[in-house]
Design an enzyme around this catalytic site. Structure first.
Site, mmCIF file in Angstrom:
data_model
loop_
_atom_site.group_PDB
_atom_site.id
_atom_site.type_symbol
_atom_site.label_atom_id
_atom_site.label_comp_id
_atom_site.label_asym_id
_atom_site.label_seq_id
_atom_site.Cartn_x
_atom_site.Cartn_y
_atom_site.Cartn_z
ATOM 1 N N ASP A 24 0.818 -1.213 0.000
ATOM 2 C CA ASP A 24 0.000 0.000 0.000
ATOM 3 C C ASP A 24 0.859 1.273 0.000
ATOM 4 O O ASP A 24 0.660 2.175 0.828
ATOM 5 C CB ASP A 24 -0.924 0.029 1.238
ATOM 6 C CG ASP A 24 -1.699 -1.261 1.440
ATOM 7 O OD1 ASP A 24 -2.123 -1.860 0.436
ATOM 8 O OD2 ASP A 24 -1.893 -1.658 2.604
ATOM 9 N N GLU A 67 -11.388 -0.041 -3.423
ATOM 10 C CA GLU A 67 -10.556 0.474 -2.331
ATOM 11 C C GLU A 67 -9.336 1.163 -2.934
ATOM 12 O O GLU A 67 -9.231 1.335 -4.152
ATOM 13 C CB GLU A 67 -10.118 -0.668 -1.394
ATOM 14 C CG GLU A 67 -9.243 -1.730 -2.054
ATOM 15 C CD GLU A 67 -8.900 -2.888 -1.130
ATOM 16 O OE1 GLU A 67 -9.339 -2.927 0.025
ATOM 17 O OE2 GLU A 67 -8.180 -3.794 -1.602
HETATM 18 O O1 FUB Z 1 -3.232 -3.564 3.483
HETATM 19 C C1 FUB Z 1 -4.548 -3.846 3.899
HETATM 20 C C2 FUB Z 1 -5.516 -3.553 2.793
HETATM 21 O O2 FUB Z 1 -5.199 -4.318 1.649
HETATM 22 C C3 FUB Z 1 -5.504 -2.141 2.279
HETATM 23 O O3 FUB Z 1 -6.119 -1.251 3.148
HETATM 24 C C4 FUB Z 1 -6.159 -2.333 0.977
HETATM 25 O O4 FUB Z 1 -6.076 -1.250 0.103
HETATM 26 C C5 FUB Z 1 -5.468 -3.576 0.470
HETATM 27 O O5 FUB Z 1 -4.244 -3.267 -0.146
#
Ligand code: FUB
Length: 330
Positions: free
Chosen positions: A12, A231
């Site tokens: 991320d 996301e």
């Molecule tokens: O790293 C945890 C979660 O996985 C993140 O918040 C999302 O975007 C995905 O990458």
């Protein structure tokens, strides 16, 4: 392409240029016995490191500035320090991060530091009115700052499908229960202008990031999993155009949409990255030394373990119409 960081698992990546260097604010993945599930329980991170480099040449060293914030330093957090981001304003650095509160609900917190490499001191409470995950900050040329956020399934965004405020949270929607079916439109990410001190949402409150399909001018359908927001929000601006980019989650693409203002509405523009090894895909886009760079992650270093990811970087390009392309136009 080799991972930028190999002594830890990192994911991320939110990259920013501060003081002439690239600073990377990633999640810090760790080993766990928690089994993979749609809720993302296996992403059980407990601290953040900050990294920096003076060059994106593959041979250039990437400095690990060590732990800058830990679960036990944040009074309201129970677990899961997920994807963070950082911003500079008012002579200070702000680290935004999502985590579960003591009731197991994701909120977004902010921690303040004097230096880009931290350390950061967390505010005692999450940002009022915040919810879900994956905060991405954007400070516009006029100094106004915005926070984009949200994530479906484990990120709990679908629990807010009846409104934009934190109080509409409905735990009966926990799990993969976002709107779907004929006529349903995709849930948008959320965004809000920040107050001048960067610690709260302004009185405008939280708004929805609307993405339109270019062929119809209508909102992207909920069942359009190749294009709908899932996301990993990010915002960057180039030549006066606002680029909102994101992951499509279960179809594993990084996509973008453009608008004339930071509020949108945004029109879907295309893909930035095809699926990588591993379930999640997440990114940031930053200009450094006159070139544009996509920071992302995959699971090659761990041999494909979904929750053990590694940060990578590749150059991206824009064509004459401002479309993001993988290969430098002639
Ligand atoms: O790293 C945890 C979660 O996985 C993140 O918040 C999302 O975007 C995905 O990458």
């Amino acid at each position: 392409m080799a991972p930028l960081i190999t002594h830890l698992y990192t994911a991320d990546p939110s990259a920013h240029v501060f003081e002439g260097k690239v600073y990377i604010y990633p999640s810090h993945d760790r080993e766990t016995d928690i089994q993979f599930n749609d809720n993302g329980d296996q992403y059980d991170m407990a601290d953040y490191h900050v990294f920096s480099t003076e060059s994106l040449d593959p041979q250039a060293p990437v400095i690990d500035h060590g732990v800058v914030l830990r679960t036990e330093d944040i009074p309201w957090v129970s677990k899961q320090l997920w994807a963070p981001d950082a911003a500079y304003k008012n002579g200070k650095y702000y680290l935004y991060f999502p985590a579960r509160d003591k009731q197991n609900v994701f909120r977004i917190g902010v921690a303040v530091g004097e230096r880009p490499e931290g350390p950061f001191t967390a505010e005692p409470e999450p940002i009022a009115g915040s919810y879900s995950i994956d905060p991405a900050t954007f400070v516009d040329d006029d100094g106004e700052a915005y926070l984009y956020f949200g994530g479906l399934w484990g990120g709990q965004l679908q629990c807010y499908q009846s409104g934009l405020t934190a109080d509409v949270y409905d735990e009966s929607f926990l799990g993969p229960k976002e709107p779907c079916g004929e006529g349903a439109v995709a849930m948008g990410a959320r965004m809000g202008k920040l107050t001048p001190d960067m610690l709260q949402f302004s009185e405008e409150g939280v708004k929805e990031v609307v993405i339109l399909a270019p062929e119809t001018g209508e909102r992207i359908a909920a069942d359009d999993h190749d294009r709908r927001f899932f996301e990993a929000a990010w915002m960057h601006k180039r030549d006066g155009v606002y680029y909102f980019s994101y992951s499509t989650g279960d179809t594993h693409y990084l996509c973008y949409a453009t608008a004339k203002t930071p509020y949108g509405p945004f029109t879907y523009g295309g893909r930035i990255l095809e699926p990588v090894l591993g379930w999640t895909t997440h990114h940031s886009i930053v200009e450094f030394q006159g070139r544009w760079w996509l920071f992302h992650h995959d699971c090659e270093l761990s041999g494909g373990v979904n929750h053990l990811r590694s940060v990578k970087v590749k150059e991206i390009f824009y064509d004459a119409d401002g479309k993001i392309v993988a290969v430098k136009p002639e």
